[in-house]
Design a protein around this motif. Structure first.
Motif, short mmCIF file in Angstrom:
data_model
loop_
_atom_site.label_atom_id
_atom_site.label_comp_id
_atom_site.label_asym_id
_atom_site.label_seq_id
_atom_site.Cartn_x
_atom_site.Cartn_y
_atom_site.Cartn_z
N SER A 42 0.79 -1.23 0.00
CA SER A 42 0.00 0.00 0.00
C SER A 42 0.82 1.28 0.00
O SER A 42 0.27 2.36 -0.22
N GLY A 43 2.14 1.20 0.21
CA GLY A 43 2.97 2.40 0.22
C GLY A 43 2.91 3.19 -1.07
O GLY A 43 3.04 4.42 -1.06
N GLY A 44 2.68 2.52 -2.19
CA GLY A 44 2.65 3.22 -3.48
C GLY A 44 1.25 3.54 -3.97
O GLY A 44 1.09 4.00 -5.11
N PHE A 45 0.22 3.33 -3.14
CA PHE A 45 -1.15 3.58 -3.60
C PHE A 45 -1.45 5.08 -3.63
O PHE A 45 -0.93 5.86 -2.82
N GLN A 46 -2.33 5.47 -4.54
CA GLN A 46 -2.88 6.82 -4.58
C GLN A 46 -4.29 6.77 -4.02
O GLN A 46 -5.09 5.91 -4.44
N PHE A 47 -4.61 7.68 -3.12
CA PHE A 47 -5.91 7.60 -2.43
C PHE A 47 -6.82 8.76 -2.81
O PHE A 47 -6.37 9.90 -3.01
N THR A 48 -8.10 8.45 -2.89
CA THR A 48 -9.13 9.47 -3.04
C THR A 48 -10.13 9.30 -1.90
O THR A 48 -10.37 8.18 -1.43
N ASP A 49 -10.68 10.41 -1.43
CA ASP A 49 -11.57 10.36 -0.27
C ASP A 49 -12.93 9.78 -0.64
O ASP A 49 -13.43 10.00 -1.76
N LEU A 50 -13.53 9.08 0.31
CA LEU A 50 -14.91 8.64 0.15
C LEU A 50 -15.83 9.81 0.47
O LEU A 50 -15.60 10.56 1.43
N LEU A 51 -16.89 9.96 -0.32
CA LEU A 51 -17.93 10.93 0.01
C LEU A 51 -18.89 10.24 0.97
O LEU A 51 -19.28 9.09 0.76
N THR A 52 -19.24 10.91 2.03
CA THR A 52 -20.11 10.28 3.04
C THR A 52 -21.44 11.01 3.12
O THR A 52 -21.52 12.22 2.88
N PHE A 53 -22.46 10.26 3.47
CA PHE A 53 -23.82 10.79 3.53
C PHE A 53 -24.47 10.32 4.82
O PHE A 53 -24.29 9.18 5.24
N SER A 54 -25.22 11.20 5.41
CA SER A 54 -25.97 10.82 6.61
C SER A 54 -27.08 9.87 6.19
O SER A 54 -27.78 10.10 5.20
N GLN A 55 -27.23 8.79 6.95
CA GLN A 55 -28.30 7.84 6.60
C GLN A 55 -29.68 8.42 6.88
O GLN A 55 -30.69 7.85 6.48
N SER A 56 -29.70 9.56 7.57
CA SER A 56 -30.99 10.21 7.78
C SER A 56 -31.40 11.00 6.53
O SER A 56 -32.55 11.39 6.38
N GLN A 57 -30.41 11.22 5.62
CA GLN A 57 -30.72 11.88 4.35
C GLN A 57 -31.38 10.87 3.42
O GLN A 57 -30.73 10.23 2.62
N ARG A 58 -32.65 10.73 3.52
CA ARG A 58 -33.34 9.75 2.69
C ARG A 58 -33.56 10.32 1.29
O ARG A 58 -34.42 11.16 1.09
N MET A 59 -32.74 9.88 0.35
CA MET A 59 -32.92 10.29 -1.04
C MET A 59 -33.23 9.02 -1.84
O MET A 59 -32.51 8.02 -1.70
N PRO A 60 -34.27 9.04 -2.64
CA PRO A 60 -34.74 7.79 -3.27
C PRO A 60 -33.71 7.06 -4.11
O PRO A 60 -33.71 5.83 -4.18
N ASN A 61 -32.78 7.80 -4.75
CA ASN A 61 -31.84 7.15 -5.66
C ASN A 61 -30.42 7.05 -5.11
O ASN A 61 -29.50 6.68 -5.83
N LEU A 62 -30.24 7.39 -3.82
CA LEU A 62 -28.90 7.37 -3.23
C LEU A 62 -28.70 6.10 -2.41
O LEU A 62 -29.58 5.70 -1.66
N ASP A 63 -27.54 5.48 -2.58
CA ASP A 63 -27.16 4.37 -1.71
C ASP A 63 -26.11 4.90 -0.72
O ASP A 63 -24.94 5.03 -1.07
N PRO A 64 -26.52 5.21 0.52
CA PRO A 64 -25.58 5.81 1.47
C PRO A 64 -24.53 4.84 1.98
O PRO A 64 -23.56 5.25 2.61
N LEU A 65 -24.70 3.54 1.68
CA LEU A 65 -23.78 2.52 2.18
C LEU A 65 -22.73 2.12 1.15
O LEU A 65 -21.87 1.29 1.42
N ALA A 66 -22.81 2.70 -0.05
CA ALA A 66 -21.86 2.38 -1.12
C ALA A 66 -20.55 3.13 -0.91
O ALA A 66 -20.49 4.11 -0.17
N TYR A 67 -19.49 2.67 -1.59
CA TYR A 67 -18.20 3.37 -1.58
C TYR A 67 -18.25 4.43 -2.67
O TYR A 67 -17.97 4.16 -3.83
N THR A 68 -18.65 5.64 -2.27
CA THR A 68 -18.89 6.72 -3.21
C THR A 68 -17.66 7.61 -3.31
O THR A 68 -17.11 8.05 -2.30
N VAL A 69 -17.21 7.87 -4.53
CA VAL A 69 -16.04 8.71 -4.77
C VAL A 69 -16.44 9.91 -5.62
O VAL A 69 -17.49 9.92 -6.26
N GLY A 70 -15.58 10.93 -5.61
CA GLY A 70 -15.83 12.11 -6.44
C GLY A 70 -15.11 11.94 -7.77
O GLY A 70 -13.88 11.97 -7.82
N MET A 71 -15.88 11.72 -8.82
CA MET A 71 -15.25 11.63 -10.14
C MET A 71 -15.22 13.04 -10.73
O MET A 71 -16.16 13.82 -10.59
#
Length: 361
Positions: free
Chosen positions: A173-202
């Motif tokens: 892992s010393g040579g890996f490049q990291f990007t932050d996960l976007l996090t969402f409150s599970q209280s934010q109920r949005m019909p098309n959002l999966d708050p438990l997925a590994y969401t990244v900023g593309m």
């Protein structure tokens, strides 16, 4: 193409084949049922494990909380907790919720974890659910890091070498490049959002060195949750929402032009296909680059931008999310080949590192 791991379940352990799925939560195995003769012989036999127990429907975990289960849990005729789990590809698994240990060795055993014991499923393998949900294997076993290396797919698939799956610290892992996960409150109920997925900023997409004119907002959830971009080991191809896909389609059509097979759709998912050989298509299209936040780039080399689907046909390895029936962008395992992908849960980030995954052991 599924990523299949052999997992030692029960006491003594029975090796079970499970699909590594970072896009789902509940892990489950095919359970042996003496009344049914069609189950594969490799299915899990609860009667052979001293650590197996079944959850009654009065157990707190049996409460039908969303998003823990895709369908509500219920009580069966024996007052046991019955679950049904439905997947985007149409697969359904149902059975009883149980508790069982994972036995890696005599000195490495998990406490009893909640799993599904599937009596009915259209799939041969079980699922190792690894998303951010409270019932995923990663959460229950308190794993802070895991990673895998997917080898380049070969034809026939049986010739593909094995990859690697790490639980815990990866020595590379010393040579890996990291990007932050976007996090969402599970209280934010949005019909098309999966708050438990590994969401990244593309941030964008390049094809053959050309940056496509796609707004980065297309890769972020809107007010209804549509547009999140997730890393998913359990989905084969990559899928884009319509506003992004049309720009990619336009560029591929411009580059490949008359060589496209008109009106052909592979597997109900990929609709940019050709009979041309890989070298020629690669020369016309060039590399595909998915650009993530923090300058992280997933580079798909030109020879693999189109994938062999058989009968001399190659299809562009990105499909329309609409065809999959989802409102998200998904980076599938076909674009994770020859990469270490590390999920660093403690630091809420995902890392990538180039590798020859056929030699990563």
């Amino acid at each position: 193409m599924a990523l299949i791991v052999s997992f030692p379940i029960g006491t003594p352990p029975q090796t079970q084949q499970m699909v590594l799925d970072t896009g789902s939560q509940l892990s489950w195995v095919r359970c042996h049922d003496k009344a049914r003769t069609k189950l594969p012989p490799s299915s899990f036999d609860p009667s052979l494990s001293s650590s197996f127990s079944v959850l009654p429907c009065t157990h707190p975990i049996c409460k039908p909380r969303i998003p823990d289960y895709t369908l509500p849990t219920s009580c069966d005729q024996n007052r046991l907790c019955h679950y049904s789990y439905f997947y985007a590809d149409g697969t359904l698994a149902e059975g009883n919720l149980v508790q069982e240990k994972i036995t890696f060795s005599a000195s490495q055993t998990t406490p009893p974890l909640t799993l599904g014991c599937a009596r009915d499923s259209s799939a041969d393998e079980g699922i190792l659910g690894m998303n951010l949900g409270r019932l995923s294997f990663a959460s229950q076993a308190k794993i802070t890091k895991f990673s895998y290396c997917v080898p380049v797919r070969r034809s026939p698939v049986t010739a593909t070498p094995p990859g690697v799956f790490y639980l815990g610290v990866n020595p590379n892992s010393g040579g890996f490049q990291f990007t932050d996960l976007l996090t969402f409150s599970q209280s934010q109920r949005m019909p098309n959002l999966d708050p438990l997925a590994y969401t990244v900023g593309m941030e964008g997409i390049r094809i053959g060195g050309k940056q496509l004119n796609i707004s980065r907002s297309v890769f972020r959830p809107n007010a209804g949750g549509s547009g999140q971009t997730m890393i998913d080991s359990g989905t084969e191809f990559t899928f884009l929402v319509e506003d992004a896909y049309v720009k990619v389609e336009e560029e591929i059509t411009r580059l490949v032009g008359s060589k496209m097979k008109k009106g052909f759709v592979y597997g109900g998912a990929l609709d940019l296909c050709t009979n041309s050989d890989a070298v020629e298509i690669g020369r016309l299209v060039g590399d595909l680059v998915l650009v993530l936040e923090r300058g992280v780039e997933i580079v798909v080399e030109k020879e693999r931008v189109f994938t062999d689907v058989g009968s001399g046909v190659r299809c562009f390895s990105i499909g329309r999310s609409d065809l999959l029936g989802v409102a998200s962008n998904i980076i599938g395992n076909i674009h994770q080949q020859n990469l270490w992908v590390e999920y660093d849960l403690a630091n809420r980030r995902v890392g990538f590192g180039k590798a020859d995954c056929s030699k990563a052991v």
